[in-house]
Scaffold this motif. Structure first.
Motif, short mmCIF file in Angstrom:
data_model
loop_
_atom_site.label_atom_id
_atom_site.label_comp_id
_atom_site.label_asym_id
_atom_site.label_seq_id
_atom_site.Cartn_x
_atom_site.Cartn_y
_atom_site.Cartn_z
N SER A 1 0.86 -1.19 0.00
CA SER A 1 0.00 0.00 0.00
C SER A 1 0.89 1.24 0.00
O SER A 1 2.09 1.15 0.27
CB SER A 1 -0.91 0.01 1.24
N PRO A 2 0.33 2.41 -0.26
CA PRO A 2 1.14 3.64 -0.24
C PRO A 2 1.30 4.23 1.16
O PRO A 2 1.92 5.28 1.31
CB PRO A 2 0.33 4.59 -1.13
N LEU A 3 0.79 3.56 2.18
CA LEU A 3 0.78 4.12 3.53
C LEU A 3 2.13 3.98 4.23
O LEU A 3 2.88 3.04 4.01
CB LEU A 3 -0.29 3.43 4.38
N GLN A 4 2.41 4.94 5.10
CA GLN A 4 3.49 4.84 6.06
C GLN A 4 2.93 4.22 7.34
O GLN A 4 1.72 4.05 7.49
CB GLN A 4 4.08 6.22 6.35
N VAL A 5 3.81 3.88 8.28
CA VAL A 5 3.36 3.20 9.49
C VAL A 5 3.89 3.88 10.75
O VAL A 5 4.98 4.45 10.76
CB VAL A 5 3.77 1.71 9.51
N ASN A 6 3.09 3.81 11.81
CA ASN A 6 3.51 4.12 13.17
C ASN A 6 3.33 2.85 13.99
O ASN A 6 2.29 2.20 13.89
CB ASN A 6 2.63 5.23 13.78
N MET A 7 4.33 2.51 14.79
CA MET A 7 4.20 1.38 15.70
C MET A 7 3.51 1.86 16.97
O MET A 7 3.92 2.86 17.57
CB MET A 7 5.56 0.78 16.01
N SER A 8 2.46 1.18 17.38
CA SER A 8 1.66 1.59 18.51
C SER A 8 1.30 0.39 19.36
O SER A 8 1.69 -0.74 19.07
CB SER A 8 0.39 2.31 17.99
N HIS A 9 0.51 0.62 20.42
CA HIS A 9 0.15 -0.48 21.30
C HIS A 9 -1.34 -0.80 21.19
O HIS A 9 -2.16 0.06 20.88
CB HIS A 9 0.49 -0.16 22.76
N ALA A 10 -1.67 -2.05 21.44
CA ALA A 10 -3.06 -2.50 21.40
C ALA A 10 -3.80 -1.96 22.62
O ALA A 10 -3.24 -1.86 23.71
CB ALA A 10 -3.10 -4.03 21.41
N TYR A 11 -5.09 -1.63 22.39
CA TYR A 11 -5.85 -1.05 23.49
C TYR A 11 -7.34 -1.14 23.21
O TYR A 11 -7.83 -0.66 22.19
CB TYR A 11 -5.45 0.42 23.69
N ALA A 12 -8.09 -1.77 24.10
CA ALA A 12 -9.55 -1.68 24.19
C ALA A 12 -10.30 -1.94 22.90
O ALA A 12 -11.23 -1.23 22.57
CB ALA A 12 -9.95 -0.31 24.77
N SER A 13 -9.91 -2.97 22.17
CA SER A 13 -10.71 -3.42 21.05
C SER A 13 -10.75 -4.95 21.07
O SER A 13 -10.25 -5.58 22.01
CB SER A 13 -10.17 -2.88 19.72
N ASP A 14 -11.33 -5.55 20.03
CA ASP A 14 -11.71 -6.96 20.11
C ASP A 14 -10.55 -7.95 20.13
O ASP A 14 -10.78 -9.14 20.29
CB ASP A 14 -12.66 -7.29 18.96
N TYR A 15 -9.32 -7.50 19.96
CA TYR A 15 -8.20 -8.42 20.11
C TYR A 15 -7.86 -8.67 21.58
O TYR A 15 -7.17 -9.63 21.92
CB TYR A 15 -6.95 -7.95 19.37
#
Length: 391
Positions: A234-248
């Motif tokens: 994809s043409p997107l760049q990325v930020n590494m972040s942390h998981a929080y308060a969703s279905d995972y």
């Protein structure tokens, strides 16, 4: 989705990203995500209104999802429901299973919630819902070594009720594991805000001690792979972040390896009547969709050889309409092989404003400021893009 106070963003440079090879077949399939399909899915999702868990609108959205999978060719044995109670009402998770060729009893889960509160929830989480549908459509007949489960959770907004039920009653039964999971890939609120610079996506990894820390390092590895796939396909760049308060999170609490996507520039429309199609950036959803299809193929180890019946890319997807925002003139850049086309401008209610045949410079000086849908049609192909007129 989640209300985040101070999202931790870690520089991608702080991680050692393992090399991944570019696979042309993965790119070809990622390119089969179409802007037109994304737009249509987002608008159809919006049409069901406020899809509060257990409501009639929630059930209607569930039935819409089932009909979509049936139209893609998934049969009754592949489509299952997981019912759960929330207060005095009942809702359902929807699970679609695609069986792997080498490891049929090990699953890659890709998931998104379809319930909403206080609004149609086109970003939170019609965006993730639409991406799952596109991924399932494209990969329907593509062999994958690992089995894939496309899961649409309900009850997310009430505290991950649906995903908790699924983990504790399907993945586990009486605390005994029933399903072996390779990775859980969650997509939530990736609609962006129209007008923001939406060129980056958060890749989320497990960085908590909930359920123990043994799955933190494997989660980071999978999230590094997700980031690599994002930049590859994809043409997107990325930020590494942390998981929080969703279905995972219920999976994480049981020791499974998780990763996920979340918008980088916060739209802040979630959980409000402002979370509408008019306010999101559908091009951002389209780009996240390409990244997701690339990553899902990697996680499930899809065939690197294209099948003879795989659909060629819609040539109109490369059409460019600019400037955006526009004031007086719109330019239409069409692929050279397309000789005849029709360009239509509609308002957000679908009312036709004007139609132009084979015109590449469109006078829009008489249009009022606002958001419009521009559709290009040629033979049996169409593409629709959102344009802002600013006076």
């Amino acid at each position: 989705m989640k209300k985040i106070a101070g999202l931790l963003l870690l520089s991608l440079a702080s991680y050692h990203l393992q090399a991944q090879s570019f696979i042309q077949a993965y790119q070809t399939r990622a390119n089969q995500v179409t802007q037109t399909n994304i737009n249509t899915l987002l608008q159809e999702f919006a049409s069901y209104g406020i899809k509060t868990t257990g409501s009639a609108a929630n059930t209607n959205a569930l039935n819409w999802l089932k009909a979509k999978y049936q139209s893609y060719g998934y049969n009754a044995s592949q489509i299952t429901e997981d019912s759960f109670n929330i207060g005095s009402t009942t809702s359902k998770n929807l699970i679609i299973t695609k069986t792997g060729t080498v490891y049929p009893n090990t699953y890659v889960i890709i998931c998104a919630h379809y319930d909403t509160v206080n609004g149609p929830g086109v970003s939170d989480n019609g965006s993730g819902t639409s991406i799952l549908l596109e991924a399932a459509r494209i990969l329907k007949d593509v062999p994958t070594e690992y089995s894939v489960k496309f899961i649409h959770f309900s009850g997310e907004e009430q505290g991950l009720v649906g995903s908790n039920h699924y983990v504790n009653n399907v993945v586990f039964s009486n605390n005994v594991r029933q399903l072996n999971l390779k990775v859980v890939f969650n997509i939530d609120q990736v609609g962006g805000q129209l007008g923001n610079i939406n060129d980056t996506i958060n890749c989320e990894s497990d960085q908590t001690s909930a359920g123990g820390t043994a799955n933190n390092a494997p989660s980071l590895i999978k999230t590094q792979e997700l980031a690599n796939c994002t930049t590859l396909y994809s043409p997107l760049q990325v930020n590494m972040s942390h998981a929080y308060a969703s279905d995972y999170m219920p999976f994480e609490g049981k020791g499974d390896v998780i990763t996920g996507f979340y918008e980088t520039v916060r739209s802040n429309n979630e959980h409000s009547p402002s979370d509408t199609y008019a306010n999101i950036d559908p091009v951002y959803v389209f780009n996240v969709g390409k990244a997701a299809v690339g990553a899902l193929q990697h996680f499930a180890v899809a065939s690197s050889v294209l099948g003879t019946d795989e659909i060629a890319q819609n040539k109109l997807e490369s059409v460019k309409i600019y400037p955006n925002p526009a004031k007086d003139i719109l330019n239409v850049e069409i692929p050279a092989e397309i000789k005849n086309f029709v360009f239509e401008i509609k308002d957000m209610n679908g009312r036709l404003i004007s139609a132009h045949e084979n015109e590449k410079t469109i006078n829009v000086s008489k249009l009022s400021s606002g958001i419009y849908l521009c559709t290009v049609k040629s033979e049996n192909e169409t593409v629709t893009k959102k344009i802002i007129i600013e006076k």
